[in-house]
Design a protein around this motif. Structure first.
Motif, PDB file in Angstrom:
ATOM      1  N   MET A   1       0.842  -1.206   0.000  1.00 54.93           N
ATOM      2  CA  MET A   1       0.000   0.000   0.000  1.00 54.93           C
ATOM      3  C   MET A   1       0.874   1.252   0.000  1.00 54.93           C
ATOM      4  N   LYS A   2       0.666   2.099  -1.009  1.00 54.02           N
ATOM      5  CA  LYS A   2       1.479   3.312  -1.111  1.00 54.02           C
ATOM      6  C   LYS A   2       0.683   4.533  -0.673  1.00 54.02           C
ATOM      7  N   THR A   3       1.311   5.379   0.130  1.00 59.29           N
ATOM      8  CA  THR A   3       0.718   6.665   0.515  1.00 59.29           C
ATOM      9  C   THR A   3       1.860   7.681   0.493  1.00 59.29           C
ATOM     10  N   ARG A   4       1.537   8.957   0.741  1.00 56.35           N
ATOM     11  CA  ARG A   4       2.613   9.941   0.816  1.00 56.35           C
ATOM     12  C   ARG A   4       3.587   9.596   1.946  1.00 56.35           C
ATOM     13  N   VAL A   5       3.081   8.904   2.972  1.00 57.54           N
ATOM     14  CA  VAL A   5       3.956   8.569   4.105  1.00 57.54           C
ATOM     15  C   VAL A   5       4.932   7.442   3.736  1.00 57.54           C
ATOM     16  N   THR A   6       4.451   6.412   3.055  1.00 58.63           N
ATOM     17  CA  THR A   6       5.371   5.332   2.662  1.00 58.63           C
ATOM     18  C   THR A   6       6.432   5.870   1.699  1.00 58.63           C
ATOM     19  N   ASP A   7       6.026   6.770   0.791  1.00 55.14           N
ATOM     20  CA  ASP A   7       6.978   7.379  -0.152  1.00 55.14           C
ATOM     21  C   ASP A   7       8.017   8.219   0.586  1.00 55.14           C
ATOM     22  N   MET A   8       7.533   9.054   1.486  1.00 53.59           N
ATOM     23  CA  MET A   8       8.420   9.968   2.216  1.00 53.59           C
ATOM     24  C   MET A   8       9.432   9.218   3.071  1.00 53.59           C
ATOM     25  N   LEU A   9       8.977   8.135   3.695  1.00 55.24           N
ATOM     26  CA  LEU A   9       9.841   7.429   4.647  1.00 55.24           C
ATOM     27  C   LEU A   9      10.566   6.237   4.026  1.00 55.24           C
ATOM     28  N   GLY A  10      10.179   5.875   2.810  1.00 58.52           N
ATOM     29  CA  GLY A  10      10.824   4.738   2.149  1.00 58.52           C
ATOM     30  C   GLY A  10      10.514   3.407   2.812  1.00 58.52           C
ATOM     31  N   ILE A  11       9.255   3.258   3.266  1.00 58.08           N
ATOM     32  CA  ILE A  11       8.847   2.007   3.921  1.00 58.08           C
ATOM     33  C   ILE A  11       7.799   1.291   3.082  1.00 58.08           C
ATOM     34  N   GLU A  12       7.645  -0.020   3.370  1.00 59.49           N
ATOM     35  CA  GLU A  12       6.752  -0.848   2.572  1.00 59.49           C
ATOM     36  C   GLU A  12       5.286  -0.696   3.007  1.00 59.49           C
ATOM     37  N   TYR A  13       5.063  -0.673   4.311  1.00 56.98           N
ATOM     38  CA  TYR A  13       3.699  -0.589   4.862  1.00 56.98           C
ATOM     39  C   TYR A  13       3.550   0.671   5.714  1.00 56.98           C
ATOM     40  N   PRO A  14       2.377   1.346   5.637  1.00 60.46           N
ATOM     41  CA  PRO A  14       2.206   2.589   6.400  1.00 60.46           C
ATOM     42  C   PRO A  14       1.901   2.344   7.879  1.00 60.46           C
ATOM     43  N   ILE A  15       2.812   1.648   8.521  1.00 64.20           N
ATOM     44  CA  ILE A  15       2.659   1.337   9.948  1.00 64.20           C
ATOM     45  C   ILE A  15       3.922   1.797  10.672  1.00 64.20           C
ATOM     46  N   ILE A  16       3.711   2.697  11.641  1.00 60.85           N
ATOM     47  CA  ILE A  16       4.816   3.265  12.404  1.00 60.85           C
ATOM     48  C   ILE A  16       4.667   2.797  13.839  1.00 60.85           C
ATOM     49  N   GLN A  17       5.794   2.457  14.446  1.00 63.95           N
ATOM     50  CA  GLN A  17       5.756   1.983  15.829  1.00 63.95           C
ATOM     51  C   GLN A  17       5.900   3.180  16.765  1.00 63.95           C
ATOM     52  N   GLY A  18       5.099   3.213  17.804  1.00 59.70           N
ATOM     53  CA  GLY A  18       5.155   4.319  18.761  1.00 59.70           C
ATOM     54  C   GLY A  18       6.505   4.373  19.470  1.00 59.70           C
ATOM     55  N   GLY A  19       6.908   5.582  19.854  1.00 59.84           N
ATOM     56  CA  GLY A  19       8.229   5.776  20.479  1.00 59.84           C
ATOM     57  C   GLY A  19       8.193   5.605  21.982  1.00 59.84           C
ATOM     58  N   MET A  20       7.689   4.490  22.431  1.00 54.19           N
ATOM     59  CA  MET A  20       7.433   4.253  23.855  1.00 54.19           C
ATOM     60  C   MET A  20       8.707   4.214  24.704  1.00 54.19           C
ATOM     61  N   ALA A  21       8.731   5.064  25.738  1.00 55.60           N
ATOM     62  CA  ALA A  21       9.872   5.117  26.659  1.00 55.60           C
ATOM     63  C   ALA A  21      10.124   3.729  27.261  1.00 55.60           C
ATOM     64  N   TRP A  22      11.372   3.319  27.349  1.00 54.02           N
ATOM     65  CA  TRP A  22      11.828   2.020  27.868  1.00 54.02           C
ATOM     66  C   TRP A  22      11.449   0.846  26.961  1.00 54.02           C
ATOM     67  N   VAL A  23      10.281   0.889  26.336  1.00 52.78           N
ATOM     68  CA  VAL A  23       9.775  -0.249  25.555  1.00 52.78           C
ATOM     69  C   VAL A  23      10.394  -0.247  24.155  1.00 52.78           C
ATOM     70  N   ALA A  24      10.445   0.934  23.556  1.00 45.48           N
ATOM     71  CA  ALA A  24      10.879   1.051  22.159  1.00 45.48           C
ATOM     72  C   ALA A  24      12.400   1.146  22.094  1.00 45.48           C
TER      73      ALA A  24
END
Ligand code: TUI
Length: 307
Positions: free
Chosen positions: A1-24
């Motif tokens: 699936m292509k969106t402006r976000v996948t294009d901008m970030l150079g990723i395959e799927y438009p799924i971003i992982q949250g920047g969770m303190a200690w966890v991430a």
């Protein structure tokens, strides 16, 4: 699936992982990136040199794009903002504040800047300041939260800015993903589901709490002093909310939460620790690899969106 976000970030799927303190930390970030999403190292309250090591460790594991989340209340935020540039990180997300003072430096270095916002006003301010996209994060999220729900915030932010909008808060499966796309988002950010990833170093006690959680098992502490934090109910939240209701001073409440996230993530203290998680924890049923999670979400979403 292509969106402006996948294009901008150079990723395959438009799924971003949250920047969770200690966890991430680097294991989770690398696993999400390897699976075709955007893994994120969460700086949380960590020192700048620790963040630098984390960045280098992700690069040892994968050549795929990844990002760093700068939690703006970190006392070393200035130094971390520089580490991001020095280490050639391509994407930065920010949380819990206004990253305005770092934008010029990051843009100059070609870093894509994606502030997490909880209101339309903040989204517009970030667009004017030169942000490349925003994460519109609803109050369903775990951790430090704003007031608007994802359902109401995302379409209002989409209407207010031209830059791509990433939806966050209450999304953990293909239905949530598809719904976010219907609201006009071009990617989603997920945290709670990734807490229980096989690659996540979170203590098994914490993971079990997320997996066992029901829809109404989170509480918001700190509302009275302007730092609302969503987490799963336990002895600590009961004590905190009792004291907060009785009008206890901020300093006394702070004593209950000092170091409590580390206690939960590292030591597995589910009684006195802070078990940050979103309202969608009730939908998270099993530990899976990041690849399994992302594949499952995309398959379900593609059917729903009839792609
Ligand atoms: O930042 C988050 N979630 C977080 S940060 C965090 S670390 C922490 N630990 C203990 C207590 C408090 C924090 C845990 N979870 N999400 C992104 C987010 N940013 N949500 C809301 C905001 C936000 C709030 C106000 C962004 C901007 C803002 O503007 C304030 C200003 O300066 O104008």
């Amino acid at each position: 699936m292509k969106t402006r976000v996948t294009d901008m970030l150079g990723i395959e799927y438009p799924i971003i992982q949250g920047g969770m303190a200690w966890v991430a930390e680097y294991n989770l970030a690398a696993a999400v990136s390897k699976a075709g999403g955007l893994g994120i190292i969460g700086a949380g309250g960590a020192p700048a040199e620790f963040v630098r090591e984390q960045i280098r460790k992700v690069k040892e594991i994968t050549e795929k794009p990844f990002g760093v989340n700068l939690m703006l209340m970190n006392p070393e935020a200035d130094a971390i903002a520089k580490v991001i540039v020095e280490e050639g990180v391509k994407v930065v997300t920010t949380g819990a504040g206004n990253p305005g003072k770092y934008l010029a430096m990051w843009k100059e270095a070609g870093v894509k800047v994606v502030p997490v916002v909880a209101s339309v006003a903040m989204a517009k301010m970030m667009e004017r300041a030169g942000a490349d996209a925003v994460v519109a994060e609803g109050t369903e999220s775990g951790g430090h939260i704003g007031a608007a729900t994802t359902m109401t915030l995302v379409p209002q932010v989409v209407d207010a800015v031209q830059i791509p909008v990433i939806a966050a808060g209450g999304i953990a499966d293909g239905r949530g993903f598809a719904a976010a796309m219907m609201l006009g988002a071009e990617a989603v950010q997920m945290g709670t589901r990734f807490i229980v990833a096989k690659e996540s170093i979170v203590h098994e006690n914490y993971k079990k709490k997320v997996i066992d959680a029901r829809d109404i098992d989170s509480e918001v502490t700190g509302m009275s002093h302007g730092h609302p934090v969503r987490q799963l109910r336990n002895q600590m939240t009961r004590e905190y909310l009792k004291k907060e209701k009785a009008g206890a001073p901020f300093e006394e409440l702070e004593q209950l939460t000092l170091g409590a996230l580390r206690k939960a993530v590292v030591e597995g203290d589910a009684v006195n620790g802070t078990l940050m998680a979103g309202q969608i924890a009730g939908l998270v049923h099993s530990e899976q690899t990041c690849e399994e999670m992302i594949r499952e979400i995309m398959e379900q979403a593609e059917k729903l969106l009839k792609l």
